[in-house]
Design a protein around this motif. Structure first.
Motif, short mmCIF file in Angstrom:
data_model
loop_
_atom_site.label_atom_id
_atom_site.label_comp_id
_atom_site.label_asym_id
_atom_site.label_seq_id
_atom_site.Cartn_x
_atom_site.Cartn_y
_atom_site.Cartn_z
N PHE A 1 0.85 -1.18 0.00
CA PHE A 1 0.00 0.00 0.00
C PHE A 1 0.88 1.23 0.00
O PHE A 1 1.71 1.39 0.88
CB PHE A 1 -0.91 0.00 1.23
N CYS A 2 0.72 2.07 -1.01
CA CYS A 2 1.61 3.23 -1.13
C CYS A 2 1.11 4.41 -0.30
O CYS A 2 1.87 5.06 0.38
CB CYS A 2 1.76 3.63 -2.58
N GLY A 3 -0.18 4.72 -0.38
CA GLY A 3 -0.69 5.86 0.38
C GLY A 3 -0.53 7.19 -0.32
O GLY A 3 -0.78 8.23 0.28
N CYS A 4 -0.10 7.18 -1.57
CA CYS A 4 0.03 8.45 -2.28
C CYS A 4 -1.35 8.94 -2.72
O CYS A 4 -2.31 8.17 -2.77
CB CYS A 4 0.96 8.32 -3.49
N SER A 5 -1.45 10.22 -3.03
CA SER A 5 -2.72 10.79 -3.46
C SER A 5 -2.44 11.90 -4.46
O SER A 5 -1.31 12.40 -4.56
CB SER A 5 -3.48 11.37 -2.28
N LYS A 6 -3.47 12.30 -5.18
CA LYS A 6 -3.31 13.37 -6.17
C LYS A 6 -2.83 14.66 -5.50
O LYS A 6 -1.99 15.37 -6.05
CB LYS A 6 -4.65 13.58 -6.87
N GLU A 7 -3.32 14.90 -4.28
CA GLU A 7 -2.96 16.12 -3.56
C GLU A 7 -1.44 16.23 -3.35
O GLU A 7 -0.88 17.32 -3.33
CB GLU A 7 -3.65 16.19 -2.19
N ARG B 1 1.47 4.45 -9.77
CA ARG B 1 0.15 4.97 -10.07
C ARG B 1 0.29 6.34 -10.75
O ARG B 1 1.17 7.12 -10.39
CB ARG B 1 -0.65 5.12 -8.77
N SER B 2 -0.56 6.61 -11.74
CA SER B 2 -0.45 7.91 -12.39
C SER B 2 -1.66 8.77 -12.06
O SER B 2 -2.77 8.26 -11.84
CB SER B 2 -0.27 7.75 -13.90
N TYR B 3 -1.42 10.06 -11.99
CA TYR B 3 -2.48 11.01 -11.67
C TYR B 3 -2.60 12.00 -12.81
O TYR B 3 -1.61 12.54 -13.31
CB TYR B 3 -2.15 11.75 -10.36
N HIS B 4 -3.83 12.24 -13.19
CA HIS B 4 -4.11 13.06 -14.36
C HIS B 4 -4.53 14.46 -13.93
O HIS B 4 -5.40 14.62 -13.08
CB HIS B 4 -5.23 12.39 -15.16
N PHE B 5 -3.88 15.47 -14.48
CA PHE B 5 -4.28 16.85 -14.25
C PHE B 5 -4.70 17.46 -15.58
O PHE B 5 -3.91 17.49 -16.53
CB PHE B 5 -3.12 17.67 -13.67
N SER B 6 -5.93 17.93 -15.64
CA SER B 6 -6.38 18.57 -16.87
C SER B 6 -5.72 19.93 -16.99
O SER B 6 -5.22 20.49 -16.00
CB SER B 6 -7.90 18.72 -16.87
N TYR B 7 -5.71 20.47 -18.19
CA TYR B 7 -5.11 21.78 -18.41
C TYR B 7 -5.71 22.83 -17.46
O TYR B 7 -4.99 23.64 -16.86
CB TYR B 7 -5.31 22.20 -19.88
N ASN B 8 -7.03 22.78 -17.28
CA ASN B 8 -7.70 23.75 -16.41
C ASN B 8 -7.27 23.61 -14.95
O ASN B 8 -7.07 24.60 -14.26
CB ASN B 8 -9.22 23.59 -16.52
N GLU B 9 -7.13 22.37 -14.51
CA GLU B 9 -6.68 22.14 -13.13
C GLU B 9 -5.29 22.72 -12.91
O GLU B 9 -5.01 23.34 -11.89
CB GLU B 9 -6.61 20.62 -12.84
N VAL B 10 -4.41 22.49 -13.88
CA VAL B 10 -3.04 22.99 -13.77
C VAL B 10 -3.05 24.51 -13.67
O VAL B 10 -2.35 25.09 -12.83
CB VAL B 10 -2.18 22.51 -14.98
#
Ligand SMILES: [Zn+2]
Length: 286
Positions: free
Chosen positions: A237-243, A272-281
């Protein structure tokens, strides 16, 4: 999700605490994320993971343990951590991963650790933590981690691991034992456990592979007065998050970012990969 299970026992009339595990699944989950590394680095990381996956069985409540192994070449580091719920992580740092194919291609574990390897352990709960540092005189990981317990926590400990990789570096089987002398017990008992483990490797590999086996009965073939006192699960269990990636994106300047494109960040530990949309960035940057 299939889990691996720690078997907790007392042997020799409650003088030695003995934990056992077949952690083939856990090992596969973690080592398969390290495809680019060589055999020695997989075995090195694997031994470290086996040790912490049993140490997890000695933790209580919200306690956790983090190990940082620094090789004689101090830029090479191995990390592993565990909590009382059996959540395990382990990984090689960037420098080790980069060197795996070139500088460290034909190196032995003994040479990789070298004369000046150290183990740094942080253990405890958030409110109450302590750090211990010991050297690595045995240069084989498991005896060095035992050495940490002997020196820093004054608990006489033996850790033994079996890890077999196939030709293609897949995990064939992985199991381990952790023995700890309880107060007042003779050191000879620990030497006996060590000898029994090292001369019966197949026994331990086969013992834990079989489901529904009478473990108490089976272990009594090797040890006296065996009593199983419990079981607990372990899992990767990694415990990473998008935040956790907000900060990294924050630190980038607008010039570092691709124009009008989404961004994909990948956790180096679990893949694990996390996706950030252009607007989020854009929102994060402003
Ligand atoms: Zn992760």
């Amino acid at each position: 999700m299939m889990q691996n299970t720690i078997v907790k026992t007392l042997i020799y009339d409650k003088q030695v605490r003995l934990l056992l595990i077949d952690n083939t699944k856990l090992m596969n989950d973690i080592l398969s994320l390290n495809r680019g590394t060589n055999k020695i680095l997989k075995l090195t990381l694997g031994k470290t993971i086996s040790a912490v996956s049993l140490i997890a069985g000695t933790l209580k409540g919200n306690q956790r343990i983090s190990l940082q192994l620094t090789m004689s070449e101090p830029k090479y580091k191995i990390f592993a951590d565990a909590d009382a719920n059996g959540n395990i992580r382990g990984y090689l740092n960037e420098a080790l991963l980069k060197a795996a194919k070139k500088q460290l291609k034909d190196l032995s574990l003994n040479h990789l650790i070298g004369n000046n390897g150290t183990i740094r352990v942080i253990k405890g709960s958030e409110m109450h933590q302590f750090t211990g540092i010991t050297d690595m005189p045995y240069r084989n990981i498991v005896d060095d981690i035992s050495h940490y317990f002997n020196q820093s926590e004054q608990t006489q400990t033996f850790i033994g691991t079996n890890l077999t990789l196939t030709k293609d570096n897949f995990v064939q089987h992985s199991n381990a034992v952790y023995a700890q002398l309880l107060p007042g017990a003779s050191h000879d008992l620990l030497i006996r456990v060590r000898h029994i483990f090292l001369t019966n490797r197949n026994f331990f590999t086969n013992l834990l592979k079989q489901p529904n086996i009478k473990i108490e009965e089976k272990l009594s073939e090797l040890f006296e007065d065996v009593k199983v006192i419990g079981y607990s699960p372990v899992q990767f269990f990694c415990g990473c998050s998008k935040e956790m990636f907000y900060g990294i994106l924050h630190s980038l300047s607008e010039n570092d970012l691709p124009n009008h494109e989404d961004i994909e960040t990948v956790c180096q530990i679990c893949g694990r990969s996390y996706h950030f949309s252009y607007n989020e960035v854009q929102r994060l940057l402003n």
